[in-house]
Design a protein around this motif. Sequence first.
Motif, PDB file in Angstrom:
ATOM      1  N   ALA A   1      39.105  29.832  35.833  1.00 48.79           N
ATOM      2  CA  ALA A   1      39.723  30.874  36.481  1.00 48.79           C
ATOM      3  C   ALA A   1      39.263  32.104  35.688  1.00 48.79           C
ATOM      4  N   GLY A   2      39.571  33.135  36.498  1.00 46.74           N
ATOM      5  CA  GLY A   2      39.142  34.436  35.851  1.00 46.74           C
ATOM      6  C   GLY A   2      39.066  35.581  37.062  1.00 46.74           C
ATOM      7  N   ARG A   3      39.131  36.845  36.494  1.00 42.71           N
ATOM      8  CA  ARG A   3      39.079  37.762  37.421  1.00 42.71           C
ATOM      9  C   ARG A   3      37.890  37.946  38.054  1.00 42.71           C
ATOM     10  N   SER A   4      37.813  38.697  39.045  1.00 44.42           N
ATOM     11  CA  SER A   4      36.428  39.076  40.069  1.00 44.42           C
ATOM     12  C   SER A   4      35.385  39.292  39.138  1.00 44.42           C
ATOM     13  N   ASN A   5      33.890  38.885  39.539  1.00 42.16           N
ATOM     14  CA  ASN A   5      33.012  39.654  38.847  1.00 42.16           C
ATOM     15  C   ASN A   5      32.966  39.398  37.145  1.00 42.16           C
ATOM     16  N   VAL A   6      33.209  38.358  36.917  1.00 45.89           N
ATOM     17  CA  VAL A   6      33.117  38.077  35.248  1.00 45.89           C
ATOM     18  C   VAL A   6      32.117  36.829  35.024  1.00 45.89           C
TER      19      VAL A   6
ATOM     20  N   LYS B   1      31.813  33.653  36.560  1.00 43.32           N
ATOM     21  CA  LYS B   1      32.442  32.079  36.762  1.00 43.32           C
ATOM     22  C   LYS B   1      31.376  31.461  37.614  1.00 43.32           C
TER      23      LYS B   1
END
Length: 56
Positions: free
Chosen positions: A29-34, A36
């Motif tokens: 899980a994570g923010r956009s454009n990090v 994953k």
Amino acid sequence: MKKPAARFFRSVTRWEDLPDDGLPEVAFAGRSNVGKSSLLNALLRARTRPHQQYAR
């Protein structure tokens, strides 16, 4: 070294619909454009698709 296999199994919206096969599961899980997807590709040694170039 053998390449691990990965595939999409299912998408669920209720806890009761989650698979109960006893195998370990991992979630990213994570923010956009990090990164994953990049992390998953690196772990699975998958080739990344070339970025499409759009005309301006």
